[in-house]
Design a protein around this motif. Structure first.
Motif, PDB file in Angstrom:
ATOM      1  N   ALA A  67       0.809  -1.218   0.000  1.00  0.00           N
ATOM      2  CA  ALA A  67       0.000   0.000   0.000  1.00  0.00           C
ATOM      3  C   ALA A  67       0.842   1.268   0.000  1.00  0.00           C
ATOM      4  O   ALA A  67       0.285   2.370   0.069  1.00  0.00           O
ATOM      5  N   LEU A  68       2.173   1.159  -0.102  1.00  0.00           N
ATOM      6  CA  LEU A  68       3.010   2.360  -0.085  1.00  0.00           C
ATOM      7  C   LEU A  68       2.580   3.397  -1.123  1.00  0.00           C
ATOM      8  O   LEU A  68       2.476   4.590  -0.794  1.00  0.00           O
ATOM      9  N   PRO A  69       2.330   3.010  -2.389  1.00  0.00           N
ATOM     10  CA  PRO A  69       1.887   4.032  -3.359  1.00  0.00           C
ATOM     11  C   PRO A  69       0.602   4.750  -2.935  1.00  0.00           C
ATOM     12  O   PRO A  69       0.423   5.935  -3.227  1.00  0.00           O
ATOM     13  N   VAL A  70      -0.274   4.031  -2.245  1.00  0.00           N
ATOM     14  CA  VAL A  70      -1.524   4.643  -1.781  1.00  0.00           C
ATOM     15  C   VAL A  70      -1.223   5.692  -0.717  1.00  0.00           C
ATOM     16  O   VAL A  70      -1.776   6.799  -0.737  1.00  0.00           O
ATOM     17  N   PHE A  71      -0.349   5.363   0.205  1.00  0.00           N
ATOM     18  CA  PHE A  71       0.033   6.310   1.255  1.00  0.00           C
ATOM     19  C   PHE A  71       0.671   7.558   0.642  1.00  0.00           C
ATOM     20  O   PHE A  71       0.420   8.678   1.089  1.00  0.00           O
ATOM     21  N   LEU A  72       1.508   7.369  -0.387  1.00  0.00           N
ATOM     22  CA  LEU A  72       2.149   8.512  -1.037  1.00  0.00           C
ATOM     23  C   LEU A  72       1.114   9.386  -1.737  1.00  0.00           C
ATOM     24  O   LEU A  72       1.198  10.624  -1.691  1.00  0.00           O
ATOM     25  N   ALA A  73       0.138   8.765  -2.378  1.00  0.00           N
ATOM     26  CA  ALA A  73      -0.900   9.523  -3.076  1.00  0.00           C
ATOM     27  C   ALA A  73      -1.752  10.317  -2.094  1.00  0.00           C
ATOM     28  O   ALA A  73      -2.054  11.499  -2.319  1.00  0.00           O
ATOM     29  N   VAL A  74      -2.146   9.684  -0.995  1.00  0.00           N
ATOM     30  CA  VAL A  74      -2.952  10.382   0.014  1.00  0.00           C
ATOM     31  C   VAL A  74      -2.145  11.510   0.639  1.00  0.00           C
ATOM     32  O   VAL A  74      -2.668  12.602   0.895  1.00  0.00           O
ATOM     33  N   ALA A  75      -0.867  11.277   0.878  1.00  0.00           N
ATOM     34  CA  ALA A  75      -0.009  12.322   1.442  1.00  0.00           C
ATOM     35  C   ALA A  75       0.085  13.516   0.494  1.00  0.00           C
ATOM     36  O   ALA A  75       0.117  14.670   0.946  1.00  0.00           O
ATOM     37  N   SER A  76       0.126  13.258  -0.804  1.00  0.00           N
ATOM     38  CA  SER A  76       0.206  14.348  -1.783  1.00  0.00           C
ATOM     39  C   SER A  76      -1.010  15.260  -1.687  1.00  0.00           C
ATOM     40  O   SER A  76      -0.887  16.494  -1.638  1.00  0.00           O
ATOM     41  N   VAL A  77      -2.197  14.657  -1.646  1.00  0.00           N
ATOM     42  CA  VAL A  77      -3.418  15.446  -1.505  1.00  0.00           C
ATOM     43  C   VAL A  77      -3.449  16.117  -0.131  1.00  0.00           C
ATOM     44  O   VAL A  77      -3.877  17.273   0.004  1.00  0.00           O
ATOM     45  N   GLY A  78      -2.965  15.411   0.873  1.00  0.00           N
ATOM     46  CA  GLY A  78      -2.958  15.962   2.223  1.00  0.00           C
ATOM     47  C   GLY A  78      -2.122  17.217   2.341  1.00  0.00           C
ATOM     48  O   GLY A  78      -2.492  18.157   3.060  1.00  0.00           O
ATOM     49  N   LEU A  79      -1.001  17.269   1.645  1.00  0.00           N
ATOM     50  CA  LEU A  79      -0.161  18.455   1.696  1.00  0.00           C
ATOM     51  C   LEU A  79      -0.863  19.659   1.073  1.00  0.00           C
ATOM     52  O   LEU A  79      -0.734  20.785   1.558  1.00  0.00           O
ATOM     53  N   VAL A  80      -1.609  19.423   0.009  1.00  0.00           N
ATOM     54  CA  VAL A  80      -2.397  20.512  -0.581  1.00  0.00           C
ATOM     55  C   VAL A  80      -3.452  20.991   0.416  1.00  0.00           C
ATOM     56  O   VAL A  80      -3.659  22.196   0.608  1.00  0.00           O
ATOM     57  N   LEU A  81      -4.120  20.036   1.060  1.00  0.00           N
ATOM     58  CA  LEU A  81      -5.124  20.383   2.062  1.00  0.00           C
ATOM     59  C   LEU A  81      -4.511  21.190   3.207  1.00  0.00           C
ATOM     60  O   LEU A  81      -5.112  22.158   3.695  1.00  0.00           O
ATOM     61  N   ALA A  82      -3.321  20.810   3.643  1.00  0.00           N
ATOM     62  CA  ALA A  82      -2.674  21.515   4.747  1.00  0.00           C
ATOM     63  C   ALA A  82      -2.395  22.965   4.386  1.00  0.00           C
ATOM     64  O   ALA A  82      -2.633  23.876   5.188  1.00  0.00           O
ATOM     65  N   VAL A  83      -1.908  23.202   3.167  1.00  0.00           N
ATOM     66  CA  VAL A  83      -1.604  24.573   2.741  1.00  0.00           C
ATOM     67  C   VAL A  83      -2.880  25.404   2.644  1.00  0.00           C
ATOM     68  O   VAL A  83      -2.925  26.563   3.072  1.00  0.00           O
ATOM     69  N   VAL A  84      -3.945  24.808   2.086  1.00  0.00           N
ATOM     70  CA  VAL A  84      -5.211  25.529   1.978  1.00  0.00           C
ATOM     71  C   VAL A  84      -5.753  25.861   3.362  1.00  0.00           C
ATOM     72  O   VAL A  84      -6.212  26.987   3.607  1.00  0.00           O
ATOM     73  N   ASP A  85      -5.697  24.904   4.272  1.00  0.00           N
ATOM     74  CA  ASP A  85      -6.229  25.135   5.618  1.00  0.00           C
ATOM     75  C   ASP A  85      -5.436  26.222   6.339  1.00  0.00           C
ATOM     76  O   ASP A  85      -5.998  27.058   7.060  1.00  0.00           O
ATOM     77  N   LEU A  86      -4.122  26.224   6.179  1.00  0.00           N
ATOM     78  CA  LEU A  86      -3.303  27.266   6.776  1.00  0.00           C
ATOM     79  C   LEU A  86      -3.641  28.639   6.198  1.00  0.00           C
ATOM     80  O   LEU A  86      -3.593  29.646   6.904  1.00  0.00           O
ATOM     81  N   ALA A  87      -3.976  28.664   4.903  1.00  0.00           N
ATOM     82  CA  ALA A  87      -4.234  29.937   4.239  1.00  0.00           C
ATOM     83  C   ALA A  87      -5.612  30.504   4.536  1.00  0.00           C
ATOM     84  O   ALA A  87      -5.771  31.713   4.707  1.00  0.00           O
ATOM     85  N   CYS A  88      -6.620  29.633   4.614  1.00  0.00           N
ATOM     86  CA  CYS A  88      -7.980  30.174   4.728  1.00  0.00           C
ATOM     87  C   CYS A  88      -8.908  29.339   5.597  1.00  0.00           C
ATOM     88  O   CYS A  88     -10.133  29.430   5.469  1.00  0.00           O
ATOM     89  N   LEU A  89      -8.339  28.515   6.499  1.00  0.00           N
ATOM     90  CA  LEU A  89      -9.157  27.757   7.454  1.00  0.00           C
ATOM     91  C   LEU A  89     -10.254  26.964   6.753  1.00  0.00           C
ATOM     92  O   LEU A  89     -11.424  27.007   7.137  1.00  0.00           O
TER      93      LEU A  89
END
Length: 215
Positions: A67-89
């Motif tokens: 499942a490593l590729p799955v974890f990497l894919a979810v992490a990729s989307v998660g990093l985008v989510l983290a930046v958006v949340d930091l920028a505009c809650l």
């Protein structure tokens, strides 16, 4: 995983990192709170470094887990989510849904291809436990937990449940410990007030990542 095998994973993380700021900018609902293209220099360089570290950490922790590729894919989307949340809650539903589809579809495929279908119920149970406990927390009087956070926690419960009970429990506790520490630090430095709203998404994602490393 050997050091040689980690090199392409790190390079992939760096490449993904360069795509994070522009993608996050597309989902920011308050552009004034998101760095303009001319002022994104720190994001342009910080994001690939962070993504590279995240990818390498997952690769070291998971090794030859199918499942490593799955974890990497979810992490990729998660990093985008983290930046958006930091920028505009905000944790945009399309990004959370994309992470959910990647996690559910990817783990289902990994379970079948690797001949370990018994791990999929654990992933589904992880999502149910993580989502259910945070629904209860969100309903408590005075709770600042948003349902965007609840949905993200449920999605993160899928890969954590795949790894087992210990990873799931750590993934439920660590984010709140991290967030609490950050809040206390900001309060002590008088950077925020008690009624200041702060994003929880980055802590949820960072705590889940640490839980994988400790699993």
């Amino acid at each position: 995983m050997s050091a040689v095998a980690l090199v392409p994973v790190a390079l992939l993380g760096v490449l993904v990192g360069f795509a994070v700021p522009p993608l996050a900018g597309r989902f920011a609902t308050r552009p004034a709170h998101f760095p303009a293209p001319s002022r994104r220099g720190r994001w342009v360089w910080l994001s690939p470094a962070v993504t590279g570290v995240v990818f390498v950490g997952l690769a070291v922790a998971l090794g030859d887990d199918p499942a490593l590729p799955v974890f990497l894919a979810v992490a990729s989307v998660g990093l985008v989510l983290a930046v958006v949340d930091l920028a505009c809650l905000r944790l945009p539903d399309p990004l959370v849904l994309a992470a959910a589809l990647l996690a559910l579809g990817g783990l289902s495929g990994a379970a079948l291809l690797a001949g370990v279908p018994g791990r999929l119920p654990g992933a589904l149970a992880g999502a149910a436990v993580a989502g259910g406990t945070h629904v209860l927390l969100a309903l408590l009087p005075g709770s600042r937990l948003g349902f965007g956070d609840v949905k993200l926690v449920a999605v993160l419960g899928l890969p954590l449940g795949w790894l087992g009970r210990d990873a799931l429990l750590a993934g439920l506790l660590l984010p709140h410990l991290l967030h609490g520490g950050v809040v206390l630090g900001l309060l002590a430095a008088r950077r925020v007030r008690r009624d200041t709203l702060l994003p929880l998404g980055p802590a949820l994602l960072a705590g889940s990542w640490l839980a994988v490393l400790l699993a």
